[in-house]
Design an enzyme around this catalytic site. Sequence first.
Site, PDB file in Angstrom:
ATOM      1  NE  ARG A  36      -3.547  -0.402   2.489  1.00 44.68           N
ATOM      2  CZ  ARG A  36      -4.326  -0.753   3.500  1.00 44.68           C
ATOM      3  NH1 ARG A  36      -4.619   0.117   4.442  1.00 44.68           N
ATOM      4  NH2 ARG A  36      -4.811  -1.972   3.586  1.00 44.68           N
ATOM      5  CG  HIS A  82      -6.287  -1.959  -5.974  1.00 43.25           C
ATOM      6  ND1 HIS A  82      -5.055  -2.276  -5.437  1.00 43.25           N
ATOM      7  CD2 HIS A  82      -6.741  -0.922  -5.236  1.00 43.25           C
ATOM      8  CE1 HIS A  82      -4.771  -1.464  -4.435  1.00 43.25           C
ATOM      9  NE2 HIS A  82      -5.785  -0.631  -4.290  1.00 43.25           N
ATOM     10  CE1 TYR A 126     -21.304  14.456 -14.958  1.00 44.62           C
ATOM     11  CE2 TYR A 126     -20.334  14.676 -12.769  1.00 44.62           C
ATOM     12  CZ  TYR A 126     -21.447  14.593 -13.581  1.00 44.62           C
ATOM     13  OH  TYR A 126     -22.699  14.659 -13.033  1.00 44.62           O
TER      14      TYR A 126
END
Length: 747
Positions: A36, A82, A126
Amino acid sequence: MSRATQPANDTVRPVNLKDALSERYLAYALSTITARSLPDVRDGLKPVQRRLLYAMLQLRLDPQGGFKKCARVVGDVIGKFHPHGDAAVYDALVRLAQDFAQRYPLVDGQGNFGNIDGDNPAAMRYTESRLTTVAMALLDGIDEDAVDFRDNYDGSDREPVVLPAAFPNLLANGASGIAVGMATSIPPHNAGELLSALAWMAGRAATALQPTAEELLKHIKGPDLPTGGILIEPETTLLEAYRTGRGSFRLRARWEKEDLPYGQYQIVVTEIPYQVQKSRLVERIAELLGQKKLPLLGDLRDESTEAVRLVLVPKSRSVPPELLMEQLFRTTDLEVRLPLNMNVLDAAGTPRVMSLAEVLSAYLAHRMEVLVRRSRYRLAKVEDRLEVLEGYLKAFLDLDEVIRIIREEDEPKPALMARFDLTERQAEAILNLRLRNLRKLEEMELRGERERLAAERQDLLELLADESKRRARLKEEFQAARKQFGGGALGRRRTTLAEAPVVSLEALEEPVERYPVTVVCSRLGWIRAMRGTIENPAEIKYKEGDSERFVLRAQSSDKLMVVAGNGRVYTLAVDKLPSGRGHGEPISLSIDLEKGVEILDLRVVRPDGRLVFATRKGFGFVAEEKEIEAQTRAGRQVVNLAEGDSLLGAFPVEGDHVALAGSNHKLLVFPLAELPVQARGKGVTLMKLKDAELADLKTFDPAQGLTWAGNGNGKGKRLADVTPWRGARATTGRMAPPGFPKSHRFG
C-alpha cells in the site's frame, strides 16, 4: 454452543491475547508496508498505481488512441486487480494526471482533475483519461517476458509484479507514503539529469565501486519540482542527504520585482513551493496581515489564472523588497522544508532506506535484468522463425510435391517430415500456410530474411554472453531516453539552486519600546512582566497555593531563555509576556512544554553569553546562547539525555575554570577549555561518579577563589587555593574541604 453440540473436529485452542494481537498486527503492518504505502525501487510505483497503468494498457488507452471514461478504468482496476474502494483508486488516478503533483504525469487527463488551489476533481463519470508517453516507457516490453507475473486476488487473471520501467520513475516523479512504523518521502528530480547519471554509471566497468554522492551530483543538481521554486541549500547539505538517504531541503517561492510609476513597486510571486495549496497560502498571508504581524506588507492580491500570480504590495516604497520577502519566508509557506526519506522496497520486497547511489544501482540492475529477459525472449522468437524459414526453403525446392502430399496423403505431416527431412515444427508451419501464400514464396526473400535473422541471433548471443556489451546497450538506451524526455518544455529544469540573501534578524522585527520590567514566574508556572523594577520581591502577590520561583530584572526588548528538564530550550520575548495585572498566564500558553516537565532555569539571553549544560550522571558541554536560541514554540533540543539520566541545569560561564560537586561530597576543579563548545549533544564526561550523582557546578576565576554559601547560617565561605582539588576532566576528584555545605551545592 454447548460442549455436547460442538463439532467433532473442534479446532478452538486457547491463545494468549498478547500473542494473538502481535501476530495479527504484524500481518497488518507488513501488508500496509509492502502492498500500500512504499514504492518499489525498480519502477517507483505502489501496487494501485502499477495496476492502474496495466489496466489502461489492456484497455488500449495509448497516447495515440482515444480517451475513455475514468469510471471505466476504475471499474476494470477494481474488478481485475485491486479489490478496494473506488474512491481510493480514482484518487490515485487523479494524482497521476496532475501536472502540479507529478513532474512527469503518467496519465493524460481530459476534464477537471483539480488544481493547485486544492479544489477537488470532477467525479470519475465526467473525466476521461489515457496513458502518456512516459507511462508507455514504463510498460515497454511487458509482453516480451521482461518481468514476472502473478495471479490476481481471485486467481482469474494475471498481473505484473513490477513494470519493465524504461524510465527512472522513482526519482523522476518522487513518492510519498505513511506505513506502520515507517514512511517515505522522495521529491521529484529531473529525468534528463537522472538518465545522464545512469548512462555514466552504465558506461563504467562492471567491477567499479559504487559511485559516490559527489560524483552523482555532477549530473544530478538536486530536486526538480513540478511547481518550480528555488532551492536554497548548500551543496554540503545535498551531499549528506543523498549519501544517507535522509535529509531535508529549504524550498522558496520564485518572485520578481515589478516597477510602478512614481518610484513605487510591487512583488509578483510566479511559483509557489511544491504541495502548497495556493488558496490556503493566500488565506494565511491575509490572516497575518489582518493581525498586523506583517508590518512591511501593505496589501495582497491573487491575480492568478492558470499561471500563478500573487501580487504583494509593500507598505512603503522605502521597504527593500528582499527584506519584505524574507519576512514572508519566515512566517508563511512561501518557504517550506522539503523532506527526503528514501525508504523503499528493494528487489526482494524488503523495506529499507537507500542512498542515491543505491537507488540508481538498483534501477540499473533491474534494467539489466529486463534487457537479458527481453533478449532471451527475442532469441527464442528468432530461432523459432529460423527453423520455420529452413522448412520453407526446403519446401520451395519442390512445391508441386508439397501440394501432392497434402492432397493425396491421409497423414500429410509425417509424409512431409519424411520426404523433406523436416522437423515437426517446420511441417506444422507449412501445413498452416494458405495455398495462395505457398505460391507467393520467393527464394530470395526467404534467404534474405534468414540472413537477417541469423545475424540478429548472433548479436543476441554475443549480447547475452558479454556483460560489457549489455552495459553499452543500456548506455545507448539511457542516452536515447534522455533525448526523448530530457528536452523541450517537459524536460527543462524548473527548480533552480541559489543562495539565500543574508538579512539581519533585527531588521525583520518591529522596534520595541525599551523600559525596565520585572519578570515573575511562579512555582506553578504562571508568568508575567511587571513594569518597572520591584525592589522587594516579597511584595509580589501569587495565587493561593503558589509561590515565588523566578524573579528577573530585564528590559522590555530582552529575550528570555527557558531551560526545561528534558533538555529542551525555549525562547520568549519579554514584550510578548502578559502584563503584571493579575497573576499572569501559564507559561505553557507561550511554549509547547510537555506535561510534567520541570522548568530548571529562566534567564535573560545574553548576546555573547555562554552556558555549561550538565546532567546528573556527569555529562556536559559548553553552548553559546546565540546558537541555541529557539525560533518556534516547540523549542530546541539542546541536550540529548541518555536513558536514566536527567538535566541538572544550565550554568552561566563567569570564569575560566569549572568546579564540580558530587553527591559523594567530592570536589573537582579543571579548566573550562577542556569542555567542547557545541549547540546540541550528550556532551563529554565531566566527573567520574561511582554510586553518586553530580550535585552542582560552578564556573569561577581561580585568582578570585572559589566561594559557596554557608550551612544555613547566612555566611558564605571562600577557598583561596584550589590547587589540591585540581585535576583532569573525567576524574573522581577528592573530598571537599571542611565547611563545604552538606547539600553539596555552592549556593
